[in-house]
Design a protein around this motif. Structure first.
Motif, short mmCIF file in Angstrom:
data_model
loop_
_atom_site.label_atom_id
_atom_site.label_comp_id
_atom_site.label_asym_id
_atom_site.label_seq_id
_atom_site.Cartn_x
_atom_site.Cartn_y
_atom_site.Cartn_z
N ASN A 322 -24.58 -10.06 12.19
CA ASN A 322 -25.89 -10.45 12.69
C ASN A 322 -27.02 -9.75 11.94
O ASN A 322 -28.03 -9.37 12.52
N ASP A 323 -26.84 -9.58 10.67
CA ASP A 323 -27.87 -9.02 9.80
C ASP A 323 -27.80 -9.76 8.47
O ASP A 323 -26.84 -10.49 8.21
N TRP A 324 -28.79 -9.55 7.64
CA TRP A 324 -28.82 -10.26 6.36
C TRP A 324 -27.61 -9.90 5.51
O TRP A 324 -27.26 -8.74 5.35
N ILE A 325 -26.96 -10.92 4.97
CA ILE A 325 -26.04 -10.73 3.87
C ILE A 325 -26.60 -11.54 2.71
O ILE A 325 -27.42 -12.44 2.88
N PHE A 326 -26.14 -11.21 1.51
CA PHE A 326 -26.78 -11.77 0.32
C PHE A 326 -25.78 -12.54 -0.53
O PHE A 326 -24.57 -12.55 -0.26
N THR A 327 -26.30 -13.21 -1.53
CA THR A 327 -25.49 -14.06 -2.39
C THR A 327 -24.25 -13.33 -2.89
O THR A 327 -24.36 -12.20 -3.39
N GLN A 328 -23.11 -13.97 -2.74
CA GLN A 328 -21.80 -13.46 -3.14
C GLN A 328 -21.21 -12.45 -2.15
O GLN A 328 -20.12 -11.94 -2.36
N ASP A 329 -21.92 -12.11 -1.07
CA ASP A 329 -21.30 -11.36 0.02
C ASP A 329 -20.46 -12.32 0.85
O ASP A 329 -20.68 -13.54 0.84
N GLY A 330 -19.51 -11.79 1.61
CA GLY A 330 -18.71 -12.67 2.44
C GLY A 330 -17.54 -11.96 3.07
O GLY A 330 -17.63 -10.79 3.43
N VAL A 331 -16.42 -12.68 3.21
CA VAL A 331 -15.23 -12.13 3.85
C VAL A 331 -14.01 -12.40 2.98
O VAL A 331 -13.99 -13.35 2.19
N ALA A 332 -12.99 -11.57 3.17
CA ALA A 332 -11.70 -11.75 2.50
C ALA A 332 -10.61 -11.79 3.56
O ALA A 332 -10.59 -10.96 4.47
N VAL A 333 -9.71 -12.77 3.42
CA VAL A 333 -8.63 -12.95 4.37
C VAL A 333 -7.30 -12.82 3.63
O VAL A 333 -7.14 -13.36 2.53
N THR A 334 -6.36 -12.11 4.25
CA THR A 334 -5.01 -12.01 3.71
C THR A 334 -4.03 -12.45 4.78
O THR A 334 -4.09 -11.99 5.93
N ILE A 335 -3.12 -13.36 4.42
CA ILE A 335 -2.09 -13.84 5.32
C ILE A 335 -0.83 -13.01 5.09
O ILE A 335 -0.33 -12.93 3.96
N LEU A 336 -0.34 -12.38 6.13
CA LEU A 336 0.82 -11.51 6.02
C LEU A 336 1.99 -12.07 6.82
O LEU A 336 1.83 -12.45 7.99
N GLU A 337 3.15 -12.15 6.19
CA GLU A 337 4.36 -12.52 6.92
C GLU A 337 4.84 -11.31 7.71
O GLU A 337 5.07 -10.24 7.17
N LYS A 338 4.99 -11.48 9.02
CA LYS A 338 5.37 -10.35 9.87
C LYS A 338 6.73 -9.76 9.47
O LYS A 338 6.93 -8.54 9.56
N SER A 339 7.63 -10.61 8.99
CA SER A 339 8.96 -10.11 8.63
C SER A 339 8.91 -9.20 7.42
O SER A 339 9.85 -8.43 7.19
N LEU A 340 7.84 -9.30 6.62
CA LEU A 340 7.74 -8.48 5.41
C LEU A 340 6.89 -7.24 5.63
O LEU A 340 6.77 -6.41 4.72
N VAL A 341 6.28 -7.11 6.82
CA VAL A 341 5.46 -5.94 7.11
C VAL A 341 6.37 -4.84 7.65
O VAL A 341 7.09 -5.06 8.64
N PRO A 342 6.38 -3.65 7.03
CA PRO A 342 7.24 -2.56 7.50
C PRO A 342 6.96 -2.22 8.96
O PRO A 342 5.83 -2.31 9.43
N ALA A 343 7.97 -1.83 9.67
CA ALA A 343 7.83 -1.47 11.08
C ALA A 343 6.85 -0.31 11.24
O ALA A 343 6.88 0.64 10.45
N GLY A 344 5.97 -0.41 12.21
CA GLY A 344 5.00 0.65 12.48
C GLY A 344 3.71 0.50 11.73
O GLY A 344 2.75 1.20 12.01
N VAL A 345 3.63 -0.45 10.78
CA VAL A 345 2.40 -0.68 10.01
C VAL A 345 1.54 -1.67 10.76
O VAL A 345 2.01 -2.76 11.13
N GLN A 346 0.27 -1.31 10.98
CA GLN A 346 -0.65 -2.19 11.69
C GLN A 346 -1.61 -2.86 10.71
O GLN A 346 -1.94 -2.28 9.70
#
Length: 346
Positions: A322-346
Motif C-alpha cells: 500500500n505504498d508506491w512501487i516503481f517501474t520493474q519492482d514487483g514480486v517473485a514466486v517459487t513453486i516448491l514440491e513438498k516431497s523435495l523439501v527437506p523435513a523441518g524446512v519452512q
C-alpha cells in the motif's frame, strides 16, 4: 544564518572611524588641559564642544555600523531569500536544469542528511533511478491487481492470470500500444505459450482479434536463453487509450501462459509507478496439494513488513503493498514440491 551575510563591515572604514575618534579624544583632552591652565578663552571652549560632538558621533558610528546597520541589512537579506524569494516559483523557473539540480541536492542534504555527502549521494542515486525508469512514463497506476491460478500439467506449468489495472496520466492524453501482457518461452511446434482469453477496457468487452496486436521477438538476453527460452511474445492494446489526471482508465485482461515444468519461478513486474499493488497466487488442479508457494516482493521500497518470503504448506499466497512501487519492482514466486523439501524446512 552563516553563509548568507551579504553585507560586511569595511575594515578600512572602521579603522578610519576609530582613528578619527581617538584623534578627537586626544584633541579634546588637550583642550581641557589648556583650559585648566587658564588659556584659550572662548575659542578653545567652542573647539572643545565641537570635539565632544564629533567624539559622540564617531563612537556611535563605531558601535552602530557593525552591530546594528550591517546586521540589520543581513537579517533583511536572509528574510527575503529564505521567505519570499525561495518560495517564488518564478525564481526556479529562471534557473537552468543544472542550477535546479544543485539547489535540490543542497536542500535535501541539509534537511535529511545533516549535509553528510555519503548519505546525500545515496539518496541522489535513488532519485536518478526513479527519474530514469519511472518518471519518464506519461502515466502511472493507481492500483494494479493480479490473481494467478497455476497448475502443473504433464511436462508444462500453466498459469491463468487475471490482471486489473487502473491508470491515470499527468495530463490528458491518448496512449497507443498499451502493453497488456508479455512472456518469454521456448519455441515448440504446436504449442501456444501465451493466449489472451478476456480483455475489458473501462468495463467494455473488447474483441480478441481486432483490439489486440501481437509482437514476437527473438531473445538476446543470455540469462533466459540459458533456460532454453528463445523468444518473447508481447500483446498490446491495438486501439488508443484515453487517459486523464482525474478519472482512471481501467484495463482488465486475462491470459494464460505455458512454460516448461522445470521453470518453477514466476516474476511479475510493474511497467509504471504504482500506488497500490495486490497479488494472489493459487495452485490449481488435482495435484495442487503436492506443492507449496514461496512469495516475496522486491525493489528498494520493500519495507519487510507487508512483504514476506515465509509461508506454511498452503498451495497459495498473497501480498499487498500500500505504498508506491516503481517501474520493474514487483514480486517473485517459487513453486516448491513438498516431497523435495527437506523435513523441518519452512
Amino acid at each position: 544564518m552563516k553563509g548568507l551575510e551579504k553585507y560586511k563591515t569595511s575594515l578600512i572604514g572602521m579603522g578610519c572611524l576609530i582613528g578619527g575618534d581617538i584623534l578627537a579624544l586626544i584633541l579634546y583632552l588637550c583642550c581641557l588641559y589648556a583650559q585648566g591652565n587658564g588659556g584659550g578663552g572662548v575659542a578653545l571652549e567652542i573647539i572643545a564642544n565641537i570635539l565632544i560632538v564629533l567624539i559622540s558621533v564617531l563612537s556611535t558610528s563605531i558601535i552602530s555600523v557593525p552591530l546594528i546597520e550591517v546586521r540589520g541589512k543581513n537579517t533583511l537579506c536572509q528574510q527575503l531569500l529564505t521567505g519570499d524569494v525561495l518560495r517564488t516559483p518564478q525564481l526556479f523557473d529562471s534557473l537552468t536544469d543544472e542550477q535546479k539540480g544543485d539547489v535540490l541536492q543542497t536542500l535535501e542534504s541539509a534537511v535529511y542528511f545533516d549535509s553528510d555527502p555519503a548519505k546525500g549521494d545515496m539518496y541522489a542515486s535513488i532519485r536518478r533511478k526513479i527519474n530514469n525508469q519511472s518518471l519518464k512514463a506519461d502515466y502511472y497506476f493507481t492500483s494494479c491487481e493480479y490473481s494467478v491460478r497455476c497448475s502443473v500439467e504433464g511436462d508444462f506449468i500453466r498459469k491463468t492470470i487475471l490482471k486489473k489495472t487502473s491508470i491515470l496520466s499527468y495530463k490528458p492524453m491518448t496512449l497507443s500500444d498499451f502493453p497488456l501482457c508479455i512472456t518469454s518461452f521456448p519455441e515448440i511446434e504446436n504449442q501456444d505459450f501465451l493466449q489472451v482469453s478476456l480483455l475489458k477496457v473501462n468495463g467494455r468487452d473488447c474483441s480478441l482479434e481486432d483490439d489486440i496486436r501481437s509482437e514476437k521477438t527473438k531473445l538476446t538476453d543470455p540469462l533466459p536463453k540459458k533456460s532454453g527460452y528463445t523468444a518473447t511474445m508481447k500483446h498490446l492494446y491495438a486501439r488508443t487509450l484515453s487517459l486523464t489526471p482525474t478519472k482512471p482508465a481501467v484495463v482488465e485482461v486475462e491470459y494464460t501462459t505455458v512454460v516448461p515444468k522445470n521453470d518453477k519461478s514466476y516474476i511479475c513486474r510493474v511497467s509504471a509507478p504504482c500506488r497500490k499493488f495486490k497479488f494472489h497466487f493459487d495452485m490449481d488442479g488435482e495435484n495442487k496439494d503436492q506443492y507449496r508457494v514461496a512469495l516475496s516482493a522486491f525493489g528498494f521500497i520493500d519495507d519487510g513488513n507487508s512483504s514476506f518470503n515465509h509461508h506454511d504448506d498452503a498451495p497459495s499466497a498473497s501480498i499487498e503493498l500500500n505504498d508506491w512501487i516503481f517501474t520493474q519492482d514487483g514480486v517473485a514466486v517459487t513453486i516448491l514440491e513438498k516431497s523435495l523439501v527437506p523435513a523441518g524446512v519452512q
